[in-house]
Design a protein around this motif. Structure first.
Motif, PDB file in Angstrom:
ATOM      1  N   THR A  35       0.831  -1.206   0.000  1.00 27.62           N
ATOM      2  CA  THR A  35       0.000   0.000   0.000  1.00 27.62           C
ATOM      3  C   THR A  35       0.866   1.256   0.000  1.00 27.62           C
ATOM      4  O   THR A  35       0.605   2.219  -0.746  1.00 27.62           O
ATOM      5  CB  THR A  35      -0.931   0.008   1.216  1.00 27.62           C
ATOM      6  N   ALA A  38       2.312   1.760  -3.421  1.00 21.73           N
ATOM      7  CA  ALA A  38       1.309   2.244  -4.370  1.00 21.73           C
ATOM      8  C   ALA A  38       1.017   3.724  -4.157  1.00 21.73           C
ATOM      9  O   ALA A  38       0.865   4.496  -5.116  1.00 21.73           O
ATOM     10  CB  ALA A  38       0.026   1.424  -4.235  1.00 21.73           C
ATOM     11  N   MET A  86     -10.949  -1.124  -6.378  1.00 18.91           N
ATOM     12  CA  MET A  86      -9.796  -1.313  -7.264  1.00 18.91           C
ATOM     13  C   MET A  86     -10.065  -0.667  -8.631  1.00 18.91           C
ATOM     14  O   MET A  86      -9.130  -0.194  -9.289  1.00 18.91           O
ATOM     15  CB  MET A  86      -9.478  -2.802  -7.430  1.00 18.91           C
ATOM     16  N   PRO A  91      -4.761   1.225  -7.299  1.00 17.83           N
ATOM     17  CA  PRO A  91      -4.061   0.403  -6.295  1.00 17.83           C
ATOM     18  C   PRO A  91      -3.897   1.085  -4.942  1.00 17.83           C
ATOM     19  O   PRO A  91      -4.112   0.457  -3.901  1.00 17.83           O
ATOM     20  CB  PRO A  91      -2.703   0.140  -6.957  1.00 17.83           C
ATOM     21  N   GLY A  95      -5.780  -0.208  -1.637  1.00 21.13           N
ATOM     22  CA  GLY A  95      -4.975  -0.677  -0.511  1.00 21.13           C
ATOM     23  C   GLY A  95      -5.379  -0.009   0.791  1.00 21.13           C
ATOM     24  O   GLY A  95      -5.501  -0.659   1.835  1.00 21.13           O
ATOM     25  N   VAL A 126      -4.514  -3.885  -3.225  1.00 20.12           N
ATOM     26  CA  VAL A 126      -3.454  -3.427  -4.126  1.00 20.12           C
ATOM     27  C   VAL A 126      -3.272  -4.400  -5.284  1.00 20.12           C
ATOM     28  O   VAL A 126      -3.206  -3.995  -6.458  1.00 20.12           O
ATOM     29  CB  VAL A 126      -2.127  -3.265  -3.358  1.00 20.12           C
ATOM     30  N   SER A 127      -3.179  -5.685  -4.987  1.00 20.06           N
ATOM     31  CA  SER A 127      -2.952  -6.673  -6.051  1.00 20.06           C
ATOM     32  C   SER A 127      -4.131  -6.736  -7.009  1.00 20.06           C
ATOM     33  O   SER A 127      -3.956  -6.837  -8.230  1.00 20.06           O
ATOM     34  CB  SER A 127      -2.679  -8.052  -5.447  1.00 20.06           C
ATOM     35  N   ALA A 129      -6.286  -4.331  -7.755  1.00 20.81           N
ATOM     36  CA  ALA A 129      -6.296  -3.132  -8.609  1.00 20.81           C
ATOM     37  C   ALA A 129      -5.205  -3.200  -9.666  1.00 20.81           C
ATOM     38  O   ALA A 129      -5.418  -2.813 -10.823  1.00 20.81           O
ATOM     39  CB  ALA A 129      -6.124  -1.889  -7.743  1.00 20.81           C
ATOM     40  N   ALA A 130      -4.020  -3.687  -9.280  1.00 22.75           N
ATOM     41  CA  ALA A 130      -2.930  -3.803 -10.256  1.00 22.75           C
ATOM     42  C   ALA A 130      -3.293  -4.794 -11.359  1.00 22.75           C
ATOM     43  O   ALA A 130      -3.016  -4.557 -12.547  1.00 22.75           O
ATOM     44  CB  ALA A 130      -1.650  -4.249  -9.541  1.00 22.75           C
ATOM     45  N   GLN A 165      -7.989 -12.189  -6.907  1.00 25.08           N
ATOM     46  CA  GLN A 165      -8.207 -11.910  -5.489  1.00 25.08           C
ATOM     47  C   GLN A 165      -8.667 -13.150  -4.749  1.00 25.08           C
ATOM     48  O   GLN A 165      -8.207 -13.434  -3.632  1.00 25.08           O
ATOM     49  CB  GLN A 165      -9.248 -10.806  -5.327  1.00 25.08           C
TER      50      GLN A 165
END
Length: 428
Positions: A35, A38, A86, A91, A95, A126-127, A129-130, A165
């Motif tokens: 987080t 990001a 997200m 990200p 997060g 975070v993951s 959204a990425a 996710q």
């Protein structure tokens, strides 16, 4: 149980506790680190969208979650908020929302669990959204028009991020359960796939609808007004089912109380056997419904004692001969008309056969009967004891059990794993 066995279980529980704490610290560090990275790379915009997502996170805490079937199935809005964040916040924002929503759970929850949920939610935000951006999702979807473009640019990336996710969530939870409770990751992941997997797909669909209403449709935060009411109604309906399941559990507790009133020396015995049965069944990698049936069989295995004279039950060891020999069948007969207990009847009927040395039907006994019989006999030998108050040590009990149909080495290893897990749970 012998002092040496108790010390060994205590040492094992401490090792489990240290390993679990280290895992939780690692998850929290990764979540906060991702987080922070990001935020440093992309920055974070504290606009109306972010504010609404924070309010939704608080609303999630207020509404709470619904748990069914011993925490195996859970309905919560947290995953929907993370998935929508997200796409709407990127990200960094997702997060931060994960850090907010992670610890916001009602009820008594250990601090270690809240920390773990915080780190895990941050990682998921975070993951997710990425991955959404990597799959072609736009940072600003207001200009996306047309059905196909909405599906291609928003729907498919959200689906990909949703599946990613779910996979990360699966691995992280299976890891902490493996360390804290000893349940094999394969077993835990299979259980989560069967329960939370379909729910995750539903969460993704709802998040997609919210994002489309929010940006391409131009409704902004007002889209929450359209999406939230059906979710609240669905949670209410799910809660009714949860209360029905709770009612079944309370009915079982009443039956156990009847057994303990008939046989005071067995107070606590049924609960201990049920716990061991559930742990053993999970270590064996059995399906969730089979685990539940075996646990129920362990809880109600002595119900047939209520059909016998009190003097007989209190004056003899329950593994004896004569009238006591037939009490398991009587217990199964008492429950035969209750459809929700049908999966437990065979274990209740044959659990004593599983620990009777030299019985000729040993090869035909089902695994549930073997598990319940093994857990029952171990607790009788080490915790309940004989009518004279004699209790065997752990090793002495295993030596006795090896002479029975249930005394297979694979089942005895599973029993020892279940005992270690029980000690770790008792240690907190």
């Amino acid at each position: 149980m012998s002092t040496d066995a108790s010390r060994a279980e205590g040492a094992a529980a401490r090792r489990v506790g240290h390993a679990t704490t280290a895992y939780v610290v690692l998850v929290v560090a990764v979540g906060l680190g991702l987080t922070a990275t990001a935020v440093r790379v992309d920055g974070i915009v504290l606009d109306a969208s972010f504010g609404v997502m924070v309010l939704l996170a608080v609303l999630t805490w207020w509404l709470g979650s619904v748990e069914v079937d011993n925490d195996r199935v859970q309905l919560s809005f947290a995953s929907i908020i993370l998935l929508a964040s997200m796409a709407l916040l990127g990200p960094a924002g997702a997060g931060v929302i994960g850090i907010i929503v992670g610890p916001l759970q009602r009820g008594q929850l250990p601090l270690k669990a809240r920390f773990f949920n915080t780190g895990m939610s941050a990682i998921l935000g975070v993951s997710g959204a990425a991955i959404y951006l990597a799959a072609g999702g736009p940072r600003d979807a207001e200009g996306v028009v047309g059905t196909w473009e909405i599906v291609r640019q928003i729907g498919i990336p959200i689906l990909v991020a949703d599946l990613a996710q779910a996979l990360v969530n699966l691995v992280l939870i299976a890891g902490v359960v493996r360390l804290s409770q000893g349940v094999p990751m394969r077993t835990q992941m299979g259980r989560l796939l069967g329960t939370s997997g379909p729910a995750y797909l539903g969460y993704g669909v709802i998040a997609f609808i919210m994002v489309v209403l929010w940006e391409p449709a131009g409704l902004g935060p007002a889209s929450v007004v359209l999406v939230l009411p059906p979710l609240v109604v669905a949670q209410w309906a799910y809660r009714q089912y949860a209360e029905e399941v709770t009612g079944h559990e309370r009915a079982l507790e009443v039956l156990v109380a009847a057994v303990e009133a008939k046989a005071p020396h067995l107070i606590g015995h049924s609960a201990r056997v049920a716990q061991l049965c559930a742990h053993m069944a999970e270590h064996l990698g059995l399906r969730p419904q089979v685990v539940a049936d075996i646990r129920t069989g362990g809880m109600l295995h002595d119900l047939g004692l209520t059909a016998l004279p009190t003097a007989l039950v209190r004056g003899s060891g329950i593994g004896g001969v004569g009238a006591l020999r037939h009490y398991p069948a009587r217990g199964a007969d008492l429950l035969v008309d209750l459809s929700f207990l049908s999966g437990s009847l065979d274990a209740i009927r044959h659990h004593r056969d599983a620990v009777t040395p030299g019985i000729s039907t040993g090869d035909s006994l089902g695994l549930p009967a073997l598990v319940v019989g093994l857990a029952d006999e171990y607790d009788l030998l080490t915790e309940v004891g004989t009518p004279d108050g004699i209790r065997l040590s752990h090793d002495e009990a295993l030596a006795v059990l090896r002479t029975t149909p249930a005394g297979r080495e694979d089942l005895l290893r599973t029993l020892e794993q279940a005992l270690t897990r029980r000690a770790s749970v008792a240690a907190g």
